[in-house]
Design a protein around this motif. Structure first.
Motif, PDB file in Angstrom:
ATOM      1  N   ILE A 163       0.826  -1.207   0.000  1.00  0.00           N
ATOM      2  CA  ILE A 163       0.000   0.000   0.000  1.00  0.00           C
ATOM      3  C   ILE A 163       0.858   1.254   0.000  1.00  0.00           C
ATOM      4  O   ILE A 163       0.537   2.238  -0.677  1.00  0.00           O
ATOM      5  CB  ILE A 163      -0.955  -0.033   1.215  1.00  0.00           C
ATOM      6  N   ILE A 164       1.983   1.218   0.723  1.00  0.00           N
ATOM      7  CA  ILE A 164       2.846   2.397   0.761  1.00  0.00           C
ATOM      8  C   ILE A 164       3.399   2.691  -0.628  1.00  0.00           C
ATOM      9  O   ILE A 164       3.479   3.842  -1.049  1.00  0.00           O
ATOM     10  CB  ILE A 164       3.971   2.195   1.796  1.00  0.00           C
ATOM     11  N   ILE A 167       0.677   4.403  -2.597  1.00  0.00           N
ATOM     12  CA  ILE A 167       0.254   5.718  -2.095  1.00  0.00           C
ATOM     13  C   ILE A 167       1.351   6.778  -2.230  1.00  0.00           C
ATOM     14  O   ILE A 167       1.044   7.957  -2.384  1.00  0.00           O
ATOM     15  CB  ILE A 167      -0.234   5.568  -0.630  1.00  0.00           C
ATOM     16  N   LEU A 175       1.456  16.770  -1.498  1.00  0.00           N
ATOM     17  CA  LEU A 175       2.335  17.619  -0.692  1.00  0.00           C
ATOM     18  C   LEU A 175       2.814  18.824  -1.512  1.00  0.00           C
ATOM     19  O   LEU A 175       2.776  19.966  -1.042  1.00  0.00           O
ATOM     20  CB  LEU A 175       3.532  16.782  -0.231  1.00  0.00           C
ATOM     21  N   TYR A 178       0.004  21.249  -2.198  1.00  0.00           N
ATOM     22  CA  TYR A 178      -0.272  22.110  -1.044  1.00  0.00           C
ATOM     23  C   TYR A 178       0.776  23.204  -0.907  1.00  0.00           C
ATOM     24  O   TYR A 178       0.457  24.351  -0.607  1.00  0.00           O
ATOM     25  CB  TYR A 178      -0.321  21.231   0.211  1.00  0.00           C
ATOM     26  N   ALA A 179       2.037  22.844  -1.146  1.00  0.00           N
ATOM     27  CA  ALA A 179       3.118  23.760  -0.785  1.00  0.00           C
ATOM     28  C   ALA A 179       3.442  24.800  -1.844  1.00  0.00           C
ATOM     29  O   ALA A 179       3.773  25.928  -1.514  1.00  0.00           O
ATOM     30  CB  ALA A 179       4.366  22.944  -0.476  1.00  0.00           C
ATOM     31  N   TYR A 182       2.357  28.539  -1.767  1.00  0.00           N
ATOM     32  CA  TYR A 182       2.938  29.334  -0.690  1.00  0.00           C
ATOM     33  C   TYR A 182       4.379  29.725  -0.987  1.00  0.00           C
ATOM     34  O   TYR A 182       4.883  30.689  -0.466  1.00  0.00           O
ATOM     35  CB  TYR A 182       2.902  28.550   0.628  1.00  0.00           C
ATOM     36  N   LEU A 183       5.073  28.901  -1.774  1.00  0.00           N
ATOM     37  CA  LEU A 183       6.492  29.133  -2.038  1.00  0.00           C
ATOM     38  C   LEU A 183       6.722  29.916  -3.325  1.00  0.00           C
ATOM     39  O   LEU A 183       7.840  29.967  -3.834  1.00  0.00           O
ATOM     40  CB  LEU A 183       7.231  27.790  -2.119  1.00  0.00           C
TER      41      LEU A 183
ATOM     42  N   ARG B  18      12.478   4.969   7.275  1.00  0.00           N
ATOM     43  CA  ARG B  18      11.209   5.682   7.452  1.00  0.00           C
ATOM     44  C   ARG B  18      11.397   6.960   8.251  1.00  0.00           C
ATOM     45  O   ARG B  18      10.769   7.974   7.973  1.00  0.00           O
ATOM     46  CB  ARG B  18      10.205   4.773   8.152  1.00  0.00           C
ATOM     47  N   VAL B  25      10.216  15.063   5.025  1.00  0.00           N
ATOM     48  CA  VAL B  25       8.883  15.628   4.787  1.00  0.00           C
ATOM     49  C   VAL B  25       8.560  16.695   5.831  1.00  0.00           C
ATOM     50  O   VAL B  25       7.990  17.744   5.512  1.00  0.00           O
ATOM     51  CB  VAL B  25       7.811  14.515   4.777  1.00  0.00           C
ATOM     52  N   PHE B  28      10.296  19.891   4.961  1.00  0.00           N
ATOM     53  CA  PHE B  28       9.574  20.530   3.852  1.00  0.00           C
ATOM     54  C   PHE B  28       8.335  21.251   4.369  1.00  0.00           C
ATOM     55  O   PHE B  28       8.125  22.438   4.093  1.00  0.00           O
ATOM     56  CB  PHE B  28       9.202  19.448   2.837  1.00  0.00           C
ATOM     57  N   VAL B  31       9.221  24.327   6.554  1.00  0.00           N
ATOM     58  CA  VAL B  31       9.674  25.479   5.765  1.00  0.00           C
ATOM     59  C   VAL B  31       8.491  26.171   5.093  1.00  0.00           C
ATOM     60  O   VAL B  31       8.373  27.399   5.120  1.00  0.00           O
ATOM     61  CB  VAL B  31      10.728  25.031   4.719  1.00  0.00           C
ATOM     62  N   VAL B  32       7.580  25.368   4.546  1.00  0.00           N
ATOM     63  CA  VAL B  32       6.403  25.945   3.882  1.00  0.00           C
ATOM     64  C   VAL B  32       5.565  26.745   4.875  1.00  0.00           C
ATOM     65  O   VAL B  32       5.155  27.882   4.605  1.00  0.00           O
ATOM     66  CB  VAL B  32       5.552  24.829   3.245  1.00  0.00           C
ATOM     67  N   THR B  33       5.343  26.175   6.079  1.00  0.00           N
ATOM     68  CA  THR B  33       4.507  26.858   7.074  1.00  0.00           C
ATOM     69  C   THR B  33       5.152  28.154   7.546  1.00  0.00           C
ATOM     70  O   THR B  33       4.485  29.183   7.661  1.00  0.00           O
ATOM     71  CB  THR B  33       4.275  25.947   8.290  1.00  0.00           C
ATOM     72  N   TYR B  35       7.297  29.935   5.999  1.00  0.00           N
ATOM     73  CA  TYR B  35       7.267  30.866   4.861  1.00  0.00           C
ATOM     74  C   TYR B  35       5.933  31.601   4.814  1.00  0.00           C
ATOM     75  O   TYR B  35       5.865  32.795   4.541  1.00  0.00           O
ATOM     76  CB  TYR B  35       7.477  30.062   3.582  1.00  0.00           C
ATOM     77  N   LYS B  36       4.855  30.837   5.144  1.00  0.00           N
ATOM     78  CA  LYS B  36       3.514  31.426   5.175  1.00  0.00           C
ATOM     79  C   LYS B  36       3.466  32.554   6.202  1.00  0.00           C
ATOM     80  O   LYS B  36       2.918  33.624   5.937  1.00  0.00           O
ATOM     81  CB  LYS B  36       2.531  30.311   5.557  1.00  0.00           C
ATOM     82  N   ASP B  60      -1.277  24.080  13.264  1.00  0.00           N
ATOM     83  CA  ASP B  60      -1.852  24.252  11.927  1.00  0.00           C
ATOM     84  C   ASP B  60      -2.616  22.991  11.518  1.00  0.00           C
ATOM     85  O   ASP B  60      -2.099  21.878  11.628  1.00  0.00           O
ATOM     86  CB  ASP B  60      -0.712  24.520  10.934  1.00  0.00           C
ATOM     87  N   ILE B  62      -3.647  21.618   8.642  1.00  0.00           N
ATOM     88  CA  ILE B  62      -3.136  20.731   7.585  1.00  0.00           C
ATOM     89  C   ILE B  62      -1.875  20.016   8.047  1.00  0.00           C
ATOM     90  O   ILE B  62      -1.716  18.811   7.846  1.00  0.00           O
ATOM     91  CB  ILE B  62      -2.911  21.530   6.290  1.00  0.00           C
ATOM     92  N   ASN B  63      -0.982  20.758   8.713  1.00  0.00           N
ATOM     93  CA  ASN B  63       0.243  20.126   9.215  1.00  0.00           C
ATOM     94  C   ASN B  63      -0.071  19.000  10.175  1.00  0.00           C
ATOM     95  O   ASN B  63       0.434  17.891  10.044  1.00  0.00           O
ATOM     96  CB  ASN B  63       1.068  21.160   9.989  1.00  0.00           C
ATOM     97  N   PHE B  74       3.139   6.112   9.844  1.00  0.00           N
ATOM     98  CA  PHE B  74       4.085   5.479   8.919  1.00  0.00           C
ATOM     99  C   PHE B  74       5.324   4.995   9.664  1.00  0.00           C
ATOM    100  O   PHE B  74       5.772   3.860   9.482  1.00  0.00           O
ATOM    101  CB  PHE B  74       4.442   6.517   7.853  1.00  0.00           C
ATOM    102  N   PHE B 193      -2.226  -0.210   8.954  1.00  0.00           N
ATOM    103  CA  PHE B 193      -1.753   1.137   8.602  1.00  0.00           C
ATOM    104  C   PHE B 193      -2.898   1.987   8.047  1.00  0.00           C
ATOM    105  O   PHE B 193      -3.161   3.097   8.519  1.00  0.00           O
ATOM    106  CB  PHE B 193      -0.616   1.011   7.584  1.00  0.00           C
ATOM    107  N   VAL B 194      -3.622   1.431   7.055  1.00  0.00           N
ATOM    108  CA  VAL B 194      -4.685   2.202   6.401  1.00  0.00           C
ATOM    109  C   VAL B 194      -5.803   2.536   7.386  1.00  0.00           C
ATOM    110  O   VAL B 194      -6.255   3.681   7.467  1.00  0.00           O
ATOM    111  CB  VAL B 194      -5.235   1.420   5.194  1.00  0.00           C
TER     112      VAL B 194
END
Lengths: 233, 240
Positions: A163-164, A167, A175, A178-179, A182-183, B18, B25, B28, B31-33, B35-36, B60, B62-63, B74, B193-194
């Motif tokens: 599944i991973i 997905i 991702l 979404y980003a 903003y960037l 993992r 992630v 990433f 940094v996006v948040t 930046y906002k 936040d 979404i975060n 995960f 997981f799901v």
């Protein structure tokens, strides 16, 4: 010559297998719902508006669903060993890379053609007026599906879970979706790659750049895996 | 409970790849948040402090619900909580209760590890962009209600609010990890997981929508205890 014949026979058998797989029909059903529901719900919707409502955000998953995790399934059911014996110990990872990609491409293209048929049946004048945008959208769906299915297929060699692998492309895609606004990277906005008229006008150059980069990365992973497995046996 | 076995199982199933993916992630997203908020502080022409942006980035919607929580599940499900060794695990442990204790300790260990990584990355990013301050700034007073903070929060110091937020957040994450452990006894790793992602996103979205998560904390702890007891009960009957 004999090797070439073997590769081609495997390629066509695999291709025939894709179109009988239950997951392929699940993907077609989900895709059709994601395309037809906005078409009937949204007021005064055309092919392009209905296509860019929900479908672009689920597309990588729909492309990866049909056949991308086939390597894991065959390992689980031990069918991979049988195939290996039949092919004289040769790996088939790279040949399958292309069949998986073609399957993903068709999984996105067939629902869009269905939507085109429905919208043509309801209002054929609007479709004929909008032919350039429709052709542009339809032409992008196949490479998009190919690239994302191939990426998911390459992921199956890295991760442990089925599944991973399916997905991961979808998660990365969402991702970045979404980003990027903003960037200040709006011209790389990922949904442009499948719905170029989602807002504003997309630049085709970046879309092709993205397709090429992802294609090369997943092909390299697959080739490395093939070399490693050949050494093992 | 066998300490030697816990050490083996922690190092054997350590989800290093993992964790690295999760760290990438998180960087990433952080940094996006941030930046906002740089954009926002430019538009209201008042600077936030670094603690405030840490609070904002962690709370936040979404975060917290759609990026950090799935990443946490995960990482935790990669630790193979219940079915790493199968029935051999029970033999090595010499008791069935030991397997459950082992799994719960594993969940706790990976939660703490994930929390440390997350906090280091988020605070480092916000300190790179914003200066330090002891009290809430004018920018935060102006915008906090838009992010769902009640006025009683503003009478406290930022560091207190941050500590409360982090504790609540990771207690809920830990509970979701326990639910994942319970499901991984019953189901395959993928299915667990799901299912956990679906349950977790629903629960976490409900908590975040109520803005102040503090009154819910006893409920969260009770749910965690219930699932701990349930996993003991199921493990004493079921083969892995």
């Amino acid at each position: 010559m004999k090797t070439l014949k073997l590769i081609f026979s495997f390629f066509f058998t695999d291709l025939r297998r894709i179109f009988t797989e239950p997951t392929f029909f699940t993907s077609l059903l989900l895709g059709s719902v994601a395309l037809l529901a906005p078409f009937f719900i949204l007021p005064s919707s055309s092919f392009v508006t209905a296509q860019s409502a929900v479908f672009p955000f689920a597309a990588p998953f729909l492309a990866a669903l049909p056949f991308a995790a086939i390597y894991k399934t065959e390992r689980e059911t031990k069918y991979a060993d049988l195939l290996k014996i039949r092919r004289g110990g040769k790996s088939y990872a790279v040949t399958r890379f292309f069949t998986v990609g073609i399957g993903g491409g068709f999984a996105l293209m067939i629902p869009e053609i269905l939507l085109l048929a429905v919208s043509f049946f309801i209002n054929n004048a609007a479709v004929m007026d909008d032919l350039f945008r429709i052709n542009y959208t339809l032409a992008l769906s196949f490479p998009f599906g190919f690239v994302f299915a191939a990426l998911a297929y390459a992921m199956t060699f890295i991760t442990r879970s089925k599944i991973i692998a399916i997905i991961t492309p979808e998660v990365l895609y969402l991702l970045f979706t979404y980003a990027f606004p903003y960037l200040d990277l709006e011209k790389y906005y990922p949904p442009f790659a499948i719905a170029p008229f989602i807002y504003g006008v997309a630049d085709l150059q970046y879309i092709y750049l993205m397709f090429a980069a992802m294609f090369i990365v997943s092909l390299i992973i697959t080739i490395i895996f093939e070399i490693l497995t050949v050494k093992e046996s | 409970m066998n300490i030697k076995y816990l050490k083996i199982s922690l190092t054997e199933d350590f989800p290093a790849i993992r964790l690295i993916i999760a760290a990438m992630v998180i960087t990433f997203a952080a940094v996006v948040t941030i930046y906002k908020y740089v954009d926002l502080s430019d538009s209201v022409s008042a600077s936030f402090s670094s603690t405030e942006t840490t609070i904002l980035a962690l709370s936040d919607m979404i975060n917290r619900v759609f990026i950090f929580l799935p990443l946490y599940i995960f990482v935790v499900s990669g630790a193979r909580l219940a079915n790493g060794l199968g029935n051999t695990g029970i033999l090595l442990q010499k008791s069935r209760a030991g397997v459950a204790t082992n799994g719960i300790l594993k969940v706790f260990f990976y939660t703490v590890l994930f929390a440390v990584i997350l906090l280091i990355i988020v605070t480092a990013t916000s300190q790179a962009a914003f200066p330090k301050a002891d009290d809430f700034t004018r920018a935060f007073f102006g915008t906090s209600s838009a992010y769902g903070f009640r006025s009683d929060v503003l009478s406290e110091t930022p560091s207190k609010v941050a500590v409360t937020l982090v504790t609540t957040m990771f207690l809920t994450y830990f509970t979701i990890g326990i639910i994942n452990f319970f499901l991984s006894i019953l189901l395959k790793e993928d299915a667990a997981f799901v299912l956990t992602v679906i349950i977790g996103i629903g629960a976490e979205a409900m908590i975040v929508q109520r803005s102040s998560a503090l009154p819910l904390l006893p409920v969260v702890i009770v749910i965690a205890v219930i699932f701990i007891l349930l996993s003991f009960a199921v493990l004493s009957r079921k083969n892995l």
